[in-house]
Design a protein around this motif. Structure first.
Motif, PDB file in Angstrom:
ATOM      1  N   SER A 229      31.920 -13.490  -0.811  1.00 47.52           N
ATOM      2  CA  SER A 229      31.854 -12.031  -0.772  1.00 47.52           C
ATOM      3  C   SER A 229      31.247 -11.466  -2.057  1.00 47.52           C
ATOM      4  O   SER A 229      30.525 -10.467  -2.022  1.00 47.52           O
ATOM      5  CB  SER A 229      33.255 -11.452  -0.552  1.00 47.52           C
ATOM      6  N   ILE A 230      31.533 -12.103  -3.188  1.00 46.14           N
ATOM      7  CA  ILE A 230      30.998 -11.638  -4.468  1.00 46.14           C
ATOM      8  C   ILE A 230      29.491 -11.907  -4.560  1.00 46.14           C
ATOM      9  O   ILE A 230      28.719 -11.074  -5.052  1.00 46.14           O
ATOM     10  CB  ILE A 230      31.729 -12.326  -5.636  1.00 46.14           C
ATOM     11  N   LEU A 231      29.069 -13.075  -4.071  1.00 51.36           N
ATOM     12  CA  LEU A 231      27.658 -13.464  -4.174  1.00 51.36           C
ATOM     13  C   LEU A 231      26.805 -12.929  -3.023  1.00 51.36           C
ATOM     14  O   LEU A 231      25.581 -13.126  -3.041  1.00 51.36           O
ATOM     15  CB  LEU A 231      27.555 -14.992  -4.208  1.00 51.36           C
ATOM     16  N   ALA A 232      27.413 -12.274  -2.046  1.00 50.85           N
ATOM     17  CA  ALA A 232      26.666 -11.799  -0.873  1.00 50.85           C
ATOM     18  C   ALA A 232      25.461 -10.932  -1.245  1.00 50.85           C
ATOM     19  O   ALA A 232      24.359 -11.143  -0.706  1.00 50.85           O
ATOM     20  CB  ALA A 232      27.607 -11.043   0.065  1.00 50.85           C
ATOM     21  N   PRO A 233      25.596  -9.959  -2.162  1.00 47.55           N
ATOM     22  CA  PRO A 233      24.421  -9.132  -2.487  1.00 47.55           C
ATOM     23  C   PRO A 233      23.292  -9.922  -3.143  1.00 47.55           C
ATOM     24  O   PRO A 233      22.134  -9.495  -3.090  1.00 47.55           O
ATOM     25  CB  PRO A 233      24.991  -8.084  -3.462  1.00 47.55           C
ATOM     26  N   PHE A 234      23.613 -11.045  -3.779  1.00 51.78           N
ATOM     27  CA  PHE A 234      22.589 -11.858  -4.446  1.00 51.78           C
ATOM     28  C   PHE A 234      21.982 -12.880  -3.479  1.00 51.78           C
ATOM     29  O   PHE A 234      20.786 -13.140  -3.511  1.00 51.78           O
ATOM     30  CB  PHE A 234      23.190 -12.560  -5.653  1.00 51.78           C
ATOM     31  N   LEU A 235      22.830 -13.476  -2.634  1.00 53.73           N
ATOM     32  CA  LEU A 235      22.332 -14.457  -1.661  1.00 53.73           C
ATOM     33  C   LEU A 235      21.578 -13.782  -0.532  1.00 53.73           C
ATOM     34  O   LEU A 235      20.604 -14.345  -0.008  1.00 53.73           O
ATOM     35  CB  LEU A 235      23.510 -15.266  -1.100  1.00 53.73           C
ATOM     36  N   PHE A 236      22.032 -12.595  -0.148  1.00 53.96           N
ATOM     37  CA  PHE A 236      21.405 -11.863   0.962  1.00 53.96           C
ATOM     38  C   PHE A 236      21.155 -10.430   0.503  1.00 53.96           C
ATOM     39  O   PHE A 236      21.925  -9.516   0.829  1.00 53.96           O
ATOM     40  CB  PHE A 236      22.306 -11.880   2.206  1.00 53.96           C
ATOM     41  N   PRO A 237      20.111 -10.215  -0.287  1.00 49.08           N
ATOM     42  CA  PRO A 237      19.866  -8.888  -0.874  1.00 49.08           C
ATOM     43  C   PRO A 237      19.515  -7.820   0.152  1.00 49.08           C
ATOM     44  O   PRO A 237      19.730  -6.633  -0.104  1.00 49.08           O
ATOM     45  CB  PRO A 237      18.704  -9.137  -1.844  1.00 49.08           C
ATOM     46  N   THR A 238      18.991  -8.222   1.293  1.00 42.97           N
ATOM     47  CA  THR A 238      18.661  -7.227   2.312  1.00 42.97           C
ATOM     48  C   THR A 238      19.913  -6.851   3.092  1.00 42.97           C
ATOM     49  O   THR A 238      20.911  -7.574   3.097  1.00 42.97           O
ATOM     50  CB  THR A 238      17.601  -7.771   3.282  1.00 42.97           C
ATOM     51  N   SER A 239      19.854  -5.734   3.747  1.00 45.42           N
ATOM     52  CA  SER A 239      20.999  -5.255   4.525  1.00 45.42           C
ATOM     53  C   SER A 239      21.287  -6.203   5.689  1.00 45.42           C
ATOM     54  O   SER A 239      20.362  -6.708   6.344  1.00 45.42           O
ATOM     55  CB  SER A 239      20.719  -3.860   5.071  1.00 45.42           C
ATOM     56  N   PRO A 240      22.568  -6.478   5.978  1.00 46.14           N
ATOM     57  CA  PRO A 240      22.878  -7.338   7.129  1.00 46.14           C
ATOM     58  C   PRO A 240      22.517  -6.702   8.466  1.00 46.14           C
ATOM     59  O   PRO A 240      22.542  -7.375   9.497  1.00 46.14           O
ATOM     60  CB  PRO A 240      24.395  -7.536   7.003  1.00 46.14           C
ATOM     61  N   TRP A 241      22.159  -5.415   8.441  1.00 42.11           N
ATOM     62  CA  TRP A 241      21.743  -4.736   9.669  1.00 42.11           C
ATOM     63  C   TRP A 241      20.251  -4.925   9.949  1.00 42.11           C
ATOM     64  O   TRP A 241      19.786  -4.588  11.043  1.00 42.11           O
ATOM     65  CB  TRP A 241      22.048  -3.237   9.570  1.00 42.11           C
ATOM     66  N   ASP A 242      19.497  -5.445   8.977  1.00 42.80           N
ATOM     67  CA  ASP A 242      18.048  -5.588   9.141  1.00 42.80           C
ATOM     68  C   ASP A 242      17.702  -6.728  10.093  1.00 42.80           C
ATOM     69  O   ASP A 242      18.360  -7.774  10.113  1.00 42.80           O
ATOM     70  CB  ASP A 242      17.380  -5.849   7.787  1.00 42.80           C
ATOM     71  N   MET A 243      16.651  -6.526  10.869  1.00 46.08           N
ATOM     72  CA  MET A 243      16.114  -7.587  11.734  1.00 46.08           C
ATOM     73  C   MET A 243      15.217  -8.481  10.876  1.00 46.08           C
ATOM     74  O   MET A 243      14.205  -8.023  10.349  1.00 46.08           O
ATOM     75  CB  MET A 243      15.323  -6.971  12.886  1.00 46.08           C
ATOM     76  N   VAL A 244      15.604  -9.732  10.735  1.00 49.53           N
ATOM     77  CA  VAL A 244      14.875 -10.639   9.845  1.00 49.53           C
ATOM     78  C   VAL A 244      14.183 -11.767  10.595  1.00 49.53           C
ATOM     79  O   VAL A 244      13.406 -12.527  10.000  1.00 49.53           O
ATOM     80  CB  VAL A 244      15.835 -11.242   8.792  1.00 49.53           C
TER      81      VAL A 244
ATOM     82  N   GLY B  72      25.606 -11.494   7.729  1.00 48.30           N
ATOM     83  CA  GLY B  72      26.730 -10.716   8.254  1.00 48.30           C
ATOM     84  C   GLY B  72      28.067 -11.297   7.847  1.00 48.30           C
ATOM     85  O   GLY B  72      29.004 -10.567   7.520  1.00 48.30           O
ATOM     86  N   LEU B  73      28.174 -12.633   7.840  1.00 49.01           N
ATOM     87  CA  LEU B  73      29.427 -13.283   7.439  1.00 49.01           C
ATOM     88  C   LEU B  73      29.718 -13.024   5.964  1.00 49.01           C
ATOM     89  O   LEU B  73      30.860 -12.736   5.586  1.00 49.01           O
ATOM     90  CB  LEU B  73      29.347 -14.789   7.690  1.00 49.01           C
ATOM     91  N   ALA B  74      28.696 -13.160   5.118  1.00 45.44           N
ATOM     92  CA  ALA B  74      28.899 -12.975   3.683  1.00 45.44           C
ATOM     93  C   ALA B  74      29.290 -11.543   3.360  1.00 45.44           C
ATOM     94  O   ALA B  74      30.242 -11.295   2.600  1.00 45.44           O
ATOM     95  CB  ALA B  74      27.630 -13.364   2.921  1.00 45.44           C
ATOM     96  N   HIS B  75      28.599 -10.576   3.920  1.00 44.42           N
ATOM     97  CA  HIS B  75      28.922  -9.173   3.658  1.00 44.42           C
ATOM     98  C   HIS B  75      30.231  -8.776   4.338  1.00 44.42           C
ATOM     99  O   HIS B  75      30.965  -7.934   3.824  1.00 44.42           O
ATOM    100  CB  HIS B  75      27.776  -8.278   4.129  1.00 44.42           C
ATOM    101  N   GLY B  76      30.513  -9.366   5.493  1.00 43.41           N
ATOM    102  CA  GLY B  76      31.751  -9.059   6.193  1.00 43.41           C
ATOM    103  C   GLY B  76      32.983  -9.579   5.480  1.00 43.41           C
ATOM    104  O   GLY B  76      34.084  -9.029   5.637  1.00 43.41           O
TER     105      GLY B  76
ATOM    106  N   SER C 110      31.055  -6.156   9.729  1.00 43.55           N
ATOM    107  CA  SER C 110      32.345  -6.838   9.637  1.00 43.55           C
ATOM    108  C   SER C 110      32.384  -7.999  10.621  1.00 43.55           C
ATOM    109  O   SER C 110      31.590  -8.065  11.572  1.00 43.55           O
ATOM    110  CB  SER C 110      33.492  -5.868   9.942  1.00 43.55           C
ATOM    111  N   TRP C 111      33.311  -8.906  10.399  1.00 46.02           N
ATOM    112  CA  TRP C 111      33.446 -10.068  11.269  1.00 46.02           C
ATOM    113  C   TRP C 111      33.812  -9.654  12.688  1.00 46.02           C
ATOM    114  O   TRP C 111      33.303 -10.207  13.660  1.00 46.02           O
ATOM    115  CB  TRP C 111      34.506 -11.013  10.704  1.00 46.02           C
ATOM    116  N   GLY C 112      34.717  -8.712  12.813  1.00 41.19           N
ATOM    117  CA  GLY C 112      35.121  -8.263  14.141  1.00 41.19           C
ATOM    118  C   GLY C 112      33.974  -7.651  14.914  1.00 41.19           C
ATOM    119  O   GLY C 112      33.841  -7.855  16.127  1.00 41.19           O
ATOM    120  N   TYR C 113      33.119  -6.910  14.224  1.00 43.75           N
ATOM    121  CA  TYR C 113      31.959  -6.314  14.888  1.00 43.75           C
ATOM    122  C   TYR C 113      31.011  -7.390  15.408  1.00 43.75           C
ATOM    123  O   TYR C 113      30.487  -7.286  16.525  1.00 43.75           O
ATOM    124  CB  TYR C 113      31.221  -5.387  13.929  1.00 43.75           C
ATOM    125  N   ILE C 114      30.779  -8.414  14.597  1.00 46.92           N
ATOM    126  CA  ILE C 114      29.858  -9.486  15.013  1.00 46.92           C
ATOM    127  C   ILE C 114      30.398 -10.184  16.256  1.00 46.92           C
ATOM    128  O   ILE C 114      29.649 -10.481  17.194  1.00 46.92           O
ATOM    129  CB  ILE C 114      29.655 -10.493  13.869  1.00 46.92           C
TER     130      ILE C 114
END
Length: 279
Positions: A28-43, A70-74, A226-230
């Motif tokens: 959760s701490i490293l999520a912004p660095f490992l996945f800098p783009t928004s988890p809502w973006d189509m990649v 999504g998992l990391a940010h969730g 969030s995990w529940g949303y996914i």
């Protein structure tokens, strides 16, 4: 402290739980660095299976969003909701239980009736109603979970305080002229903190499950992944893309298991009877 960690480490399951929690917290701490783009973006393309593309190692969902992101940010959302709602529940339940147990009489009757009122209502149904009344957001979810989670804390504190209020050191404090609130704060609460810590670890796990269930039902914050949303987003395509719901489900399972194992380890380390058996 050394004896505490020795007693805690003697429970292998508790150590495993601590390692799992550390991994989730680190993610959760490293999520912004490992996945800098928004988890809502189509990649990527939709329905990319796991381990087929290095860009999306856990695959993509129905809209081409990265499951790993999504998992990391969730993880941040689940831990935030679990910890803050538990802290708020403790802030409500501890004073109510302590006052009811120490003063007794009409104070106990009134506070116990209030506690029973909240306890007889199915907690999850009550949380659903509260979130539905307020605008769905992470703070309304935290508030709802806190309001349905404090009664067990109050009941626990009431019993612990009632067992302590006639002890010699409490009577000595009363004879010295200390007020009831001062005795509760200085004498009683420090001697009841161990079972509260154990209960709090279990409450965090329950809060994470409740938050995931609310998000699964579409009552979560629409702006936060969030995990529940996914899981909810992937339930209609389980036959076609099992991984969408599988990975967040495993994340919830491991996180809840970690907190329960940690709770068992804390109970072993803080329970004086178990400590005497080890000696």
């Amino acid at each position: 402290m050394k004896d505490f960690w020795k007693a805690y480490a003697s429970n292998r399951g508790a150590v495993v739980g601590l390692v799992i929690l550390a991994v989730v917290l680190l993610g959760s701490i490293l999520a912004p660095f490992l996945f800098p783009t928004s988890p809502w973006d189509m990649v990527n393309m939709p329905f990319v299976a796991p381990f087929q593309d290095q860009m999306t190692p856990l695959g993509t969902d129905t809209l081409g969003r990265d499951i790993a992101s999504g998992l990391a940010h969730g993880a941040y959302v689940s831990l935030l909701v679990g910890v803050i709602s538990t802290v708020v529940s403790l802030a409500i339940g501890i004073p109510i239980g302590a006052l009811a147990g120490y003063f007794g009489g009409w104070v106990d009757d009134v506070l116990s009736r209030i506690t029973e009122f909240f306890q007889v209502i199915p907690s999850f149904a009550f949380a659903v109603v509260l979130v539905a009344i307020f605008e769905p957001s992470i703070w309304s979810i935290i508030t709802a979970i806190a309001l349905v989670s404090w009664p067990p804390v109050a009941r626990l504190l009431r019993g612990e305080v009632m067992a302590l209020r006639h002890r010699e050191f409490i009577e000595a404090a009363q004879l010295s002229g200390q007020s009831g609130l001062t005795i509760i704060r200085r004498q009683i609460l420090p001697n009841t903190i161990s079972p509260v810590i154990v209960l709090a670890s279990m409450m965090v796990a329950t809060a994470i499950l409740t938050e995931s269930a609310l998000d699964f039902m579409g009552l979560g914050d629409p702006n936060i992944m969030s995990w529940g949303y996914i899981i909810g987003a992937g339930r209609t395509v389980l036959n076609q893309a099992w991984w969408i719901s599988f990975f967040p489900g495993v994340a919830i399972l491991l996180t809840v298991l970690a907190f329960n194992l940690i709770g068992e380890g804390l109970n072993d380390a803080l329970n004086p009877r178990l400590a005497k058996r080890r000696a």
